[in-house]
Scaffold this motif. Structure first.
Motif, PDB file in Angstrom:
ATOM      1  N   ASN A 106       0.823  -1.209   0.000  1.00  0.00           N
ATOM      2  CA  ASN A 106       0.000   0.000   0.000  1.00  0.00           C
ATOM      3  C   ASN A 106       0.858   1.260   0.000  1.00  0.00           C
ATOM      4  OD1 ASN A 106      -2.397  -1.446  -0.025  1.00  0.00           O
ATOM      5  ND2 ASN A 106      -2.556  -1.497   2.219  1.00  0.00           N
ATOM      6  N   VAL A 107       1.983   1.214   0.736  1.00  0.00           N
ATOM      7  CA  VAL A 107       2.885   2.378   0.723  1.00  0.00           C
ATOM      8  C   VAL A 107       3.415   2.622  -0.685  1.00  0.00           C
ATOM      9  CG1 VAL A 107       5.076   3.310   1.586  1.00  0.00           C
ATOM     10  CG2 VAL A 107       3.546   2.070   3.128  1.00  0.00           C
ATOM     11  N   LEU A 108       3.880   1.537  -1.327  1.00  0.00           N
ATOM     12  CA  LEU A 108       4.397   1.677  -2.692  1.00  0.00           C
ATOM     13  C   LEU A 108       3.298   2.133  -3.651  1.00  0.00           C
ATOM     14  CD1 LEU A 108       6.683  -1.485  -2.960  1.00  0.00           C
ATOM     15  CD2 LEU A 108       7.407   0.889  -2.803  1.00  0.00           C
ATOM     16  N   ASP A 109       2.094   1.594  -3.473  1.00  0.00           N
ATOM     17  CA  ASP A 109       0.981   1.950  -4.358  1.00  0.00           C
ATOM     18  C   ASP A 109       0.651   3.440  -4.250  1.00  0.00           C
ATOM     19  OD1 ASP A 109      -1.081   1.376  -6.205  1.00  0.00           O
ATOM     20  OD2 ASP A 109      -2.552   1.355  -4.580  1.00  0.00           O
ATOM     21  N   GLN A 110       0.745   3.978  -3.016  1.00  0.00           N
ATOM     22  CA  GLN A 110       0.438   5.390  -2.814  1.00  0.00           C
ATOM     23  C   GLN A 110       1.558   6.299  -3.300  1.00  0.00           C
ATOM     24  OE1 GLN A 110      -0.451   5.751   1.364  1.00  0.00           O
ATOM     25  NE2 GLN A 110      -2.177   4.314   1.251  1.00  0.00           N
ATOM     26  N   LYS A 111       2.805   5.880  -3.074  1.00  0.00           N
ATOM     27  CA  LYS A 111       3.937   6.749  -3.402  1.00  0.00           C
ATOM     28  C   LYS A 111       4.343   6.689  -4.874  1.00  0.00           C
ATOM     29  CE  LYS A 111       5.806   8.953  -0.960  1.00  0.00           C
ATOM     30  NZ  LYS A 111       5.542  10.339  -0.537  1.00  0.00           N
ATOM     31  N   LEU A 112       4.018   5.579  -5.536  1.00  0.00           N
ATOM     32  CA  LEU A 112       4.375   5.446  -6.948  1.00  0.00           C
ATOM     33  C   LEU A 112       3.221   5.966  -7.795  1.00  0.00           C
ATOM     34  CD1 LEU A 112       6.047   1.912  -6.884  1.00  0.00           C
ATOM     35  CD2 LEU A 112       7.189   4.119  -7.037  1.00  0.00           C
ATOM     36  N   ASP A 113       3.374   7.168  -8.276  1.00  0.00           N
ATOM     37  CA  ASP A 113       2.329   7.804  -9.071  1.00  0.00           C
ATOM     38  C   ASP A 113       2.225   7.159 -10.447  1.00  0.00           C
ATOM     39  OD1 ASP A 113       1.424  10.177 -11.026  1.00  0.00           O
ATOM     40  OD2 ASP A 113       0.647  10.549  -9.012  1.00  0.00           O
ATOM     41  N   SER A 114       1.032   7.157 -11.002  1.00  0.00           N
ATOM     42  CA  SER A 114       0.811   6.548 -12.329  1.00  0.00           C
ATOM     43  C   SER A 114       1.687   7.189 -13.398  1.00  0.00           C
ATOM     44  CB  SER A 114      -0.665   6.682 -12.727  1.00  0.00           C
ATOM     45  OG  SER A 114      -1.485   5.975 -11.822  1.00  0.00           O
ATOM     46  N   LYS A 115       2.047   8.466 -13.197  1.00  0.00           N
ATOM     47  CA  LYS A 115       2.879   9.155 -14.187  1.00  0.00           C
ATOM     48  C   LYS A 115       4.293   8.583 -14.255  1.00  0.00           C
ATOM     49  CE  LYS A 115       0.392  13.525 -13.618  1.00  0.00           C
ATOM     50  NZ  LYS A 115       0.498  14.943 -13.194  1.00  0.00           N
ATOM     51  N   MET A 116       4.686   7.816 -13.207  1.00  0.00           N
ATOM     52  CA  MET A 116       6.020   7.225 -13.203  1.00  0.00           C
ATOM     53  C   MET A 116       6.107   5.986 -14.082  1.00  0.00           C
ATOM     54  SD  MET A 116       6.821   7.441  -9.112  1.00  0.00           S
ATOM     55  CE  MET A 116       6.805   8.984  -8.205  1.00  0.00           C
ATOM     56  N   PHE A 117       4.983   5.459 -14.517  1.00  0.00           N
ATOM     57  CA  PHE A 117       4.943   4.215 -15.287  1.00  0.00           C
ATOM     58  C   PHE A 117       4.663   4.504 -16.755  1.00  0.00           C
ATOM     59  CE2 PHE A 117       3.933   3.189 -10.943  1.00  0.00           C
ATOM     60  CZ  PHE A 117       4.590   1.994 -10.714  1.00  0.00           C
ATOM     61  N   SER A 118       5.215   3.660 -17.598  1.00  0.00           N
ATOM     62  CA  SER A 118       4.993   3.813 -19.040  1.00  0.00           C
ATOM     63  C   SER A 118       4.955   2.449 -19.711  1.00  0.00           C
ATOM     64  CB  SER A 118       6.100   4.672 -19.668  1.00  0.00           C
ATOM     65  OG  SER A 118       7.362   4.044 -19.509  1.00  0.00           O
ATOM     66  N   LYS A 119       4.398   2.423 -20.928  1.00  0.00           N
ATOM     67  CA  LYS A 119       4.276   1.187 -21.697  1.00  0.00           C
ATOM     68  C   LYS A 119       4.732   1.440 -23.123  1.00  0.00           C
ATOM     69  CE  LYS A 119       0.727  -1.934 -23.532  1.00  0.00           C
ATOM     70  NZ  LYS A 119      -0.720  -2.285 -23.532  1.00  0.00           N
ATOM     71  N   GLU A 120       5.466   0.474 -23.665  1.00  0.00           N
ATOM     72  CA  GLU A 120       5.909   0.563 -25.061  1.00  0.00           C
ATOM     73  C   GLU A 120       5.575  -0.751 -25.769  1.00  0.00           C
ATOM     74  OE1 GLU A 120       9.973   1.094 -27.763  1.00  0.00           O
ATOM     75  OE2 GLU A 120      10.078   1.177 -25.568  1.00  0.00           O
ATOM     76  N   LYS A 121       4.805  -0.635 -26.871  1.00  0.00           N
ATOM     77  CA  LYS A 121       4.434  -1.825 -27.624  1.00  0.00           C
ATOM     78  C   LYS A 121       5.489  -2.137 -28.692  1.00  0.00           C
ATOM     79  CE  LYS A 121      -0.593  -1.862 -27.191  1.00  0.00           C
ATOM     80  NZ  LYS A 121      -1.871  -1.898 -27.946  1.00  0.00           N
ATOM     81  N   ASN A 122       5.634  -3.441 -28.972  1.00  0.00           N
ATOM     82  CA  ASN A 122       6.532  -3.919 -30.038  1.00  0.00           C
ATOM     83  C   ASN A 122       7.964  -3.417 -29.871  1.00  0.00           C
ATOM     84  OD1 ASN A 122       4.430  -5.315 -31.389  1.00  0.00           O
ATOM     85  ND2 ASN A 122       3.749  -3.373 -32.297  1.00  0.00           N
ATOM     86  N   ALA A 123       8.428  -3.414 -28.641  1.00  0.00           N
ATOM     87  CA  ALA A 123       9.817  -3.027 -28.394  1.00  0.00           C
ATOM     88  C   ALA A 123      10.728  -4.195 -28.765  1.00  0.00           C
ATOM     89  CB  ALA A 123      10.001  -2.672 -26.920  1.00  0.00           C
ATOM     90  N   GLU A 124      11.658  -3.958 -29.680  1.00  0.00           N
ATOM     91  CA  GLU A 124      12.553  -5.025 -30.131  1.00  0.00           C
ATOM     92  C   GLU A 124      13.811  -5.016 -29.260  1.00  0.00           C
ATOM     93  OE1 GLU A 124      13.044  -6.438 -34.424  1.00  0.00           O
ATOM     94  OE2 GLU A 124      14.871  -5.270 -34.088  1.00  0.00           O
ATOM     95  N   ILE A 125      14.084  -6.152 -28.634  1.00  0.00           N
ATOM     96  CA  ILE A 125      15.241  -6.265 -27.742  1.00  0.00           C
ATOM     97  C   ILE A 125      15.983  -7.562 -28.053  1.00  0.00           C
ATOM     98  CG2 ILE A 125      14.148  -4.954 -25.888  1.00  0.00           C
ATOM     99  CD1 ILE A 125      13.618  -7.689 -24.518  1.00  0.00           C
ATOM    100  N   THR A 126      17.142  -7.728 -27.399  1.00  0.00           N
ATOM    101  CA  THR A 126      17.916  -8.969 -27.515  1.00  0.00           C
ATOM    102  C   THR A 126      17.864  -9.711 -26.190  1.00  0.00           C
ATOM    103  OG1 THR A 126      19.423  -7.959 -29.121  1.00  0.00           O
ATOM    104  CG2 THR A 126      20.183  -9.951 -28.011  1.00  0.00           C
ATOM    105  N   VAL A 127      17.411 -10.968 -26.249  1.00  0.00           N
ATOM    106  CA  VAL A 127      17.324 -11.813 -25.066  1.00  0.00           C
ATOM    107  C   VAL A 127      18.170 -13.058 -25.298  1.00  0.00           C
ATOM    108  CG1 VAL A 127      15.797 -13.088 -23.522  1.00  0.00           C
ATOM    109  CG2 VAL A 127      14.998 -10.979 -24.593  1.00  0.00           C
ATOM    110  N   ASN A 128      19.213 -13.217 -24.512  1.00  0.00           N
ATOM    111  CA  ASN A 128      20.132 -14.352 -24.658  1.00  0.00           C
ATOM    112  C   ASN A 128      20.606 -14.520 -26.097  1.00  0.00           C
ATOM    113  OD1 ASN A 128      20.234 -15.226 -21.930  1.00  0.00           O
ATOM    114  ND2 ASN A 128      18.214 -16.151 -22.169  1.00  0.00           N
ATOM    115  N   GLY A 129      20.933 -13.367 -26.723  1.00  0.00           N
ATOM    116  CA  GLY A 129      21.501 -13.391 -28.066  1.00  0.00           C
ATOM    117  C   GLY A 129      20.502 -13.423 -29.199  1.00  0.00           C
ATOM    118  N   GLU A 130      19.203 -13.490 -28.912  1.00  0.00           N
ATOM    119  CA  GLU A 130      18.181 -13.539 -29.962  1.00  0.00           C
ATOM    120  C   GLU A 130      17.296 -12.303 -29.909  1.00  0.00           C
ATOM    121  OE1 GLU A 130      15.941 -17.099 -29.995  1.00  0.00           O
ATOM    122  OE2 GLU A 130      17.688 -18.427 -30.128  1.00  0.00           O
ATOM    123  N   LYS A 131      16.951 -11.767 -31.093  1.00  0.00           N
ATOM    124  CA  LYS A 131      16.083 -10.599 -31.147  1.00  0.00           C
ATOM    125  C   LYS A 131      14.620 -11.021 -30.974  1.00  0.00           C
ATOM    126  CE  LYS A 131      19.032  -7.542 -33.879  1.00  0.00           C
ATOM    127  NZ  LYS A 131      19.128  -6.676 -35.083  1.00  0.00           N
TER     128      LYS A 131
END
Length: 580
Positions: free
Chosen positions: A206-231
């Motif tokens: 509850n403390v974290l839920d209150q102190k972490l404002d929604s503006k601190m969070f973000s979402k990105e769709k179709n983000a291309e990354i490398t995981v264990n050497g594979e895209k």
């Protein structure tokens, strides 16, 4: 009336489908919200997948685990076994070591009644089938003793009470010696009831839920990354904080902890059960001496580890953070990003000022798993393993690789488990420094360490048999240590009590009685040493007797030594009393 009825029927015909459609729509929306990620905020999704990162396919039941542990740990048993070693080498420099290890054997017997806190152990050493010596240990009624019949025919034991007084008899400062060692019961130490766990979890969530404002969070769709050497294409959910916000959250968490009696009481309780409370108090307490030509004084600061002390310490941390916060900059940022593919977290990355500082990559393909940990762009740890689960069995095999200074250290493991058979095999190869070895010819540039263990029998029932081999191979040389043990679980286990009938209690002895006991042990040691050396194949006929025994015939020397011991003990006793 007929017209009115017809009119109402028409209305019902219209309303009923609308109500049905609304119910279906509400149901679909509820399903979409709870079963999918539609309509969920980036904040909700971040916490959802943060919780799933280390989730397993089977839910871990903490209470059931503890209860099973309690049942197994309270079972009485008898065990017996032996330890042997062999050397396989043609190196002449290892001939003597090979002779000793190939012919030596350690045997042991152990009986235990945990519910009565009674334990007995018998360890014997043999060489070429000749018994060299035997050491026995016995614990009961808060007494702990050892006996070596070659030196003294009774147990010499200590009662777990008045330990400060015992320490002073040996001339040891009693400042850091507890009057009694508290026994640690692992079940009691780990046991926290479900209601308390839930309350603590909800409090800080509850403390974290209150102190972490929604503006601190973000979402990105179709983000291309490398995981264990594979895209891989993923959805990325991030939490980004600046330094000022991080200080605020830490201060809020500490302020909540300061006012949280449930958690503080739990910390004190577990500190007492683990004997940690005493160690903390001793490390925090201080003793200062001041002296001049006229007198000496002793100043002792005693700290009590209780809830008031914890609250004051937490407040000090809050004050420190409040003062440090003035130097914090909103330009310094930290970001945690969770990358999700097919509703499964596959990578966690920690950024400081937009630079990657830490990453955990997770790749799972059916039963095959690959985990890797990276720090500042360099991989330092990999775990490549396969899990196969049957109805009553499980197999786990793979390789853990530790990477340090561009050196790979692989640890291969193979684990099989079912109701009546458990196997473990661990194997690794390490580089070695030949300059430290007996002979460069017999050893190579690296050494292979292997542990192979197999246990048959159902845990906690009947007889369990274990065979284990530890081997070290380098070049043309292999050293093996073999362990065989049978453990029989039974309620029919008998162990003698440790008391004054079969032992000597050091707590009840005076300094002069202790000195007489030590002298008797030394005399017996002188008598048995030549016999034991002959059993080991050492020729004592040409040896200088004085080099094998301790001379106790010089009364003047003994008296001088005894006076020194008594005087030192007396002085330390006075000093220790002041310290207490």
């Amino acid at each position: 009336e007929g017209g009115i009825l017809m009119k109402n029927k028409k209305i019902l015909i219209i309303i009923i489908p609308i109500i049905v459609l609304l119910l279906i729509g509400i149901g679909l929306c509820a399903f979409a919200y709870f079963a999918t990620d539609m309509f969920k905020s980036p904040k909700q999704l971040f916490f959802k997948y943060a919780g799933k990162t280390l989730d397993t396919s089977e839910k871990f039941d903490y209470d059931k685990f503890l209860e099973n542990y309690k049942i197994q740990s309270e079972k009485s048993y008898k065990s017996s076994g032996e330890i042997t070693a062999t050397v396989n080498s043609d190196d002449s420099d290892l001939k003597q070591a090979k002779e000793v290890l190939d012919n030596a054997k350690i045997t042991f017997v152990a009986n235990s009644i945990p519910t009565k806190e009674k334990h007995y152990t018998n360890i014997g050493i043999t060489y070429k089938n000749n018994e060299i010596t035997k050491l026995e240990g016995l614990a009961s009624n808060n007494n702990y003793g050892l006996k070596c019949a070659d030196l003294y025919d009774k147990y010499i034991y200590v009662e777990n009470n008045n330990l400060k007084s015992l320490a002073r008899k040996f001339g040891i400062s009693a400042t850091y010696v507890p009057d009694k060692f508290e026994k640690t019961n692992l079940y009691e130490l780990l046991n926290v009831n479900k209601e308390t766990r839930t309350k603590i979890k909800d409090t800080y969530y509850n403390v974290l839920d209150q102190k972490l404002d929604s503006k601190m969070f973000s979402k990105e769709k179709n983000a291309e990354i490398t995981v264990n050497g594979e895209k891989v294409k993923t959805n990325a959910y991030s939490l980004k904080l600046n330094e000022v916000e991080a200080y605020d959250i830490l201060i809020s968490l500490l302020q909540t902890l300061k006012d949280d009696d449930t958690t503080l009481d739990l910390i004190i309780d577990k500190a007492e059960k683990s004997n940690l409370k005493y160690m903390i108090e001793q490390s925090l307490s201080s003793t200062n001496y001041s002296s001049d030509s006229i007198s000496s004084t002793l100043n002792t600061t005693t700290v009590t580890f209780n809830k008031d002390y914890l609250k004051n310490s937490i407040q000090s941390m809050i004050d420190y953070l409040q003062n440090s916060k003035s130097d914090a900059s909103s330009d310094n940022t930290m970001k945690i990003t969770i990358y999700v593919n097919n509703k499964k977290p596959i990578k966690i990355e920690l950024f400081a000022n937009d630079e990657s500082k830490f990453n955990l990559d997770i790749t799972k393909d059916n039963n095959n798993n690959l985990l890797s940990v990276g720090v500042e762009g360099k991989t330092i740890f990999k775990a490549d393993y396969t899990v196969n689960k049957g109805k009553n069995s499980q197999k786990l095999n793979g390789t853990i690789t530790i990477i340090a200074d561009e050196t790979n250290i692989p640890i291969n493991f193979n684990i099989e488990s079912n109701k009546e058979l458990n196997k473990i095999n661990l194997k690794t190869t390490l580089p070695i420094d030949n300059t430290m070895l007996i002979s460069r010819a017999s050893f190579g540039n690296d050494a292979t360490f292997e542990i192979d263990s197999q246990t048959t029998g159902e845990l906690g029932k009947g007889t369990n048999s274990n065979t284990s081999v530890i081997s070290i191979t380098s070049g043309d040389t292999t050293i093996k240590v073999n362990l065989k043990e049978d453990i029989t679980f039974s309620d029919d286990v008998s162990i003698d009590d440790l008391n004054t009938n079969n032992g000597k209690c050091l707590n009840n002895m005076s300094v002069s009685e202790m000195e007489a006991l030590i002298k008797e042990i030394i005399v017996n040691y002188q008598k048995v040493l030549p016999i034991k050396l002959q059993l080991l194949g050492v020729n004592t006929s040409t040896s200088n007797d004085n080099s094998l025994v301790v001379d106790t015939t010089n009364e003047d020397s003994n008296n001088s030594n005894n006076e020194t011991l008594v005087n030192t003990t007396t002085e330390d006793s006075v000093l220790s009393t002041q310290e207490d």
